[in-house]
Design a protein around this motif. Structure first.
Motif, PDB file in Angstrom:
ATOM      1  N   ARG A   1       0.672  70.476   8.985  1.00  8.81           N
ATOM      2  CA  ARG A   1       1.410  71.670   9.380  1.00  8.81           C
ATOM      3  C   ARG A   1       0.581  72.611  10.242  1.00  8.81           C
ATOM      4  NH1 ARG A   1       4.582  75.788   5.238  1.00  8.81           N
ATOM      5  NH2 ARG A   1       5.524  77.106   6.852  1.00  8.81           N
ATOM      6  N   TYR A   2      -0.686  72.785   9.878  1.00  8.73           N
ATOM      7  CA  TYR A   2      -1.513  73.733  10.604  1.00  8.73           C
ATOM      8  C   TYR A   2      -2.650  73.075  11.380  1.00  8.73           C
ATOM      9  CZ  TYR A   2       0.819  77.073   7.572  1.00  8.73           C
ATOM     10  OH  TYR A   2       1.766  77.819   6.916  1.00  8.73           O
ATOM     11  N   LEU A   3      -2.832  71.792  11.208  1.00 12.26           N
ATOM     12  CA  LEU A   3      -4.006  71.144  11.769  1.00 12.26           C
ATOM     13  C   LEU A   3      -3.653  69.861  12.514  1.00 12.26           C
ATOM     14  CD1 LEU A   3      -6.319  71.521   8.666  1.00 12.26           C
ATOM     15  CD2 LEU A   3      -6.524  72.784  10.795  1.00 12.26           C
ATOM     16  N   ASN A   4      -2.984  69.999  13.620  1.00 12.76           N
ATOM     17  CA  ASN A   4      -2.684  68.825  14.427  1.00 12.76           C
ATOM     18  C   ASN A   4      -3.913  68.495  15.258  1.00 12.76           C
ATOM     19  OD1 ASN A   4      -1.717  66.812  16.041  1.00 12.76           O
ATOM     20  ND2 ASN A   4      -0.269  68.079  17.157  1.00 12.76           N
ATOM     21  N   LYS A   5      -4.718  67.565  14.770  1.00 15.45           N
ATOM     22  CA  LYS A   5      -5.979  67.239  15.428  1.00 15.45           C
ATOM     23  C   LYS A   5      -5.891  66.025  16.349  1.00 15.45           C
ATOM     24  CE  LYS A   5      -9.110  69.251  14.768  1.00 15.45           C
ATOM     25  NZ  LYS A   5      -9.600  70.514  15.377  1.00 15.45           N
ATOM     26  N   VAL A   6      -4.830  65.231  16.216  1.00 16.60           N
ATOM     27  CA  VAL A   6      -4.743  64.013  17.016  1.00 16.60           C
ATOM     28  C   VAL A   6      -4.463  64.340  18.477  1.00 16.60           C
ATOM     29  CG1 VAL A   6      -3.502  61.844  17.347  1.00 16.60           C
ATOM     30  CG2 VAL A   6      -4.051  62.619  15.031  1.00 16.60           C
ATOM     31  N   HIS A   7      -3.560  65.258  18.723  1.00 17.75           N
ATOM     32  CA  HIS A   7      -3.216  65.697  20.076  1.00 17.75           C
ATOM     33  C   HIS A   7      -2.873  64.508  20.981  1.00 17.75           C
ATOM     34  CE1 HIS A   7      -4.171  69.766  19.045  1.00 17.75           C
ATOM     35  NE2 HIS A   7      -5.432  69.469  18.749  1.00 17.75           N
ATOM     36  N   ASN A   8      -3.629  64.348  22.067  1.00 17.61           N
ATOM     37  CA  ASN A   8      -3.328  63.295  23.058  1.00 17.61           C
ATOM     38  C   ASN A   8      -4.033  61.978  22.773  1.00 17.61           C
ATOM     39  OD1 ASN A   8      -1.789  65.119  24.785  1.00 17.61           O
ATOM     40  ND2 ASN A   8      -3.761  66.046  25.299  1.00 17.61           N
ATOM     41  N   ARG A   9      -4.767  61.910  21.714  1.00 18.08           N
ATOM     42  CA  ARG A   9      -5.478  60.678  21.384  1.00 18.08           C
ATOM     43  C   ARG A   9      -4.482  59.605  20.952  1.00 18.08           C
ATOM     44  NH1 ARG A   9      -7.996  65.187  19.253  1.00 18.08           N
ATOM     45  NH2 ARG A   9     -10.178  65.503  19.847  1.00 18.08           N
ATOM     46  N   ASN A  10      -4.739  58.368  21.354  1.00 14.61           N
ATOM     47  CA  ASN A  10      -3.836  57.283  20.967  1.00 14.61           C
ATOM     48  C   ASN A  10      -4.619  55.984  20.858  1.00 14.61           C
ATOM     49  OD1 ASN A  10      -3.282  55.529  23.629  1.00 14.61           O
ATOM     50  ND2 ASN A  10      -3.502  57.691  24.197  1.00 14.61           N
ATOM     51  N   ASN A  11      -4.132  55.101  20.031  1.00 13.45           N
ATOM     52  CA  ASN A  11      -4.876  53.881  19.717  1.00 13.45           C
ATOM     53  C   ASN A  11      -4.865  52.852  20.835  1.00 13.45           C
ATOM     54  OD1 ASN A  11      -5.836  54.598  17.111  1.00 13.45           O
ATOM     55  ND2 ASN A  11      -3.778  54.292  16.292  1.00 13.45           N
ATOM     56  N   GLN A  12      -3.864  52.888  21.689  1.00  7.26           N
ATOM     57  CA  GLN A  12      -3.850  51.973  22.821  1.00  7.26           C
ATOM     58  C   GLN A  12      -5.055  52.239  23.725  1.00  7.26           C
ATOM     59  OE1 GLN A  12      -2.002  49.297  23.567  1.00  7.26           O
ATOM     60  NE2 GLN A  12      -3.237  49.014  25.424  1.00  7.26           N
ATOM     61  N   ALA A  13      -5.294  53.519  24.017  1.00  8.58           N
ATOM     62  CA  ALA A  13      -6.447  53.891  24.842  1.00  8.58           C
ATOM     63  C   ALA A  13      -7.748  53.573  24.122  1.00  8.58           C
ATOM     64  CB  ALA A  13      -6.382  55.373  25.188  1.00  8.58           C
ATOM     65  N   VAL A  14      -7.778  53.799  22.818  1.00  5.66           N
ATOM     66  CA  VAL A  14      -8.973  53.502  22.025  1.00  5.66           C
ATOM     67  C   VAL A  14      -9.319  52.020  22.113  1.00  5.66           C
ATOM     68  CG1 VAL A  14      -9.886  53.354  19.675  1.00  5.66           C
ATOM     69  CG2 VAL A  14      -8.693  55.427  20.420  1.00  5.66           C
ATOM     70  N   ARG A  15      -8.319  51.180  21.929  1.00  7.72           N
ATOM     71  CA  ARG A  15      -8.573  49.736  21.966  1.00  7.72           C
ATOM     72  C   ARG A  15      -9.063  49.282  23.343  1.00  7.72           C
ATOM     73  NH1 ARG A  15      -3.934  49.787  18.475  1.00  7.72           N
ATOM     74  NH2 ARG A  15      -2.540  49.590  20.270  1.00  7.72           N
ATOM     75  N   GLU A  16      -8.508  49.867  24.387  1.00  7.29           N
ATOM     76  CA  GLU A  16      -8.910  49.488  25.750  1.00  7.29           C
ATOM     77  C   GLU A  16     -10.374  49.831  26.008  1.00  7.29           C
ATOM     78  OE1 GLU A  16      -6.204  51.329  28.439  1.00  7.29           O
ATOM     79  OE2 GLU A  16      -4.488  50.080  27.846  1.00  7.29           O
TER      80      GLU A  16
END
Length: 244
Positions: free
Chosen positions: A168-183
């Motif tokens: 609710r108060y701590l959206n830390k993921v933002h634009n991070r995504n696992n597809q980019a991480v894996r690449e």
């Protein structure tokens, strides 16, 4: 008139109480997620880098250095790696470019025998290209080897995130995504093969069946909690032992 004034006063008090409660809820939510690292996470990156540079003057050469961002900084090395003397040089919010810029003063000047590296997830959040992330990490590895050819460099894969967790108060993921991480991870493994470094696939350890950071290891979808750090330590310790 007095009655009207009392109503205004009561409304004002209620407003201030509501604001105070909201602030406390946000603070304790943050503290719940990050414990005693609350102040560390909001500290100025440049001040932290300067503090590390100053601390390095007191460090002996040939130690084990953990180098990275908040996931590294929040790692209580004395708890998860009690058998090793570790110098933690993680900075919350740091990017690979930031790590490259502070490399001389925060790491190279103490000539570590072993470096455990983790970085890139904040770059992804800032839409920095895969090529730039990989190039920066390659430069970091090359610089370490250039100053200390015998240094053992252990590069961790970038950890997964859990895009389904939306605190609710701590959206830390933002634009991070696992597809980019894996690449990026694919390229990190290639760097290690080319530069004579050790690549450790931590991603697979922490990921659930859908490829997200397992909820058992996180509260905010990005950072690890105690159980996650213990899980990582179990696979990292043998590599550290080989360096002794």
């Amino acid at each position: 008139m007095k009655k009207y004034g009392r109503k205004i006063l009561n409304s004002t008090i209620a407003l201030y109480v509501s604001i105070a409660l909201t602030v406390l809820i946000v603070f304790f939510s943050f503290y719940y997620a990050y414990g005693r690292y609350t102040t560390t996470l909001i500290a100025d990156k440049q001040e932290k880098a300067l503090a590390y540079a100053s601390s390095n003057k007191l460090e002996e050469d040939g130690g084990i250095v953990f180098y990275g961002d908040s996931i590294t900084e929040m790692c209580e090395t004395s708890r998860y790696y009690p058998e090793f003397k570790i110098i933690n040089r993680g900075i919350s919010g740091d990017t690979t470019n930031g790590m490259l810029q502070r490399l001389d003063s925060n790491l190279l000047n103490i000539k570590p025998s072993t470096v455990l590296f983790l970085g890139g997830i904040n770059d992804i959040d800032k839409h920095i290209s895969k090529n730039e992330i990989v190039d920066n990490i390659d430069k970091i590895v090359t610089a370490i080897k250039g100053v200390n050819p015998d240094c053992r460099i252990i590069v961790q894969s970038i950890y997964p995130v859990n895009e389904n967790i939306r605190p609710r108060y701590l959206n830390k993921v933002h634009n991070r995504n696992n597809q980019a991480v894996r690449e990026v991870n694919v390229e990190l493994e290639k760097i290690c093969q080319n530069r004579g470094c050790v690549y450790v696939d931590v991603y697979s350890l922490l990921a659930d069946e859908e490829g997200n950071l397992n909820k058992l290891y996180t509260r905010d979808g990005l950072h690890l909690i105690k159980k996650g750090y213990f899980a990582v330590a179990d696979i990292i310790k043998p590599y550290l032992a080989q360096s002794e």
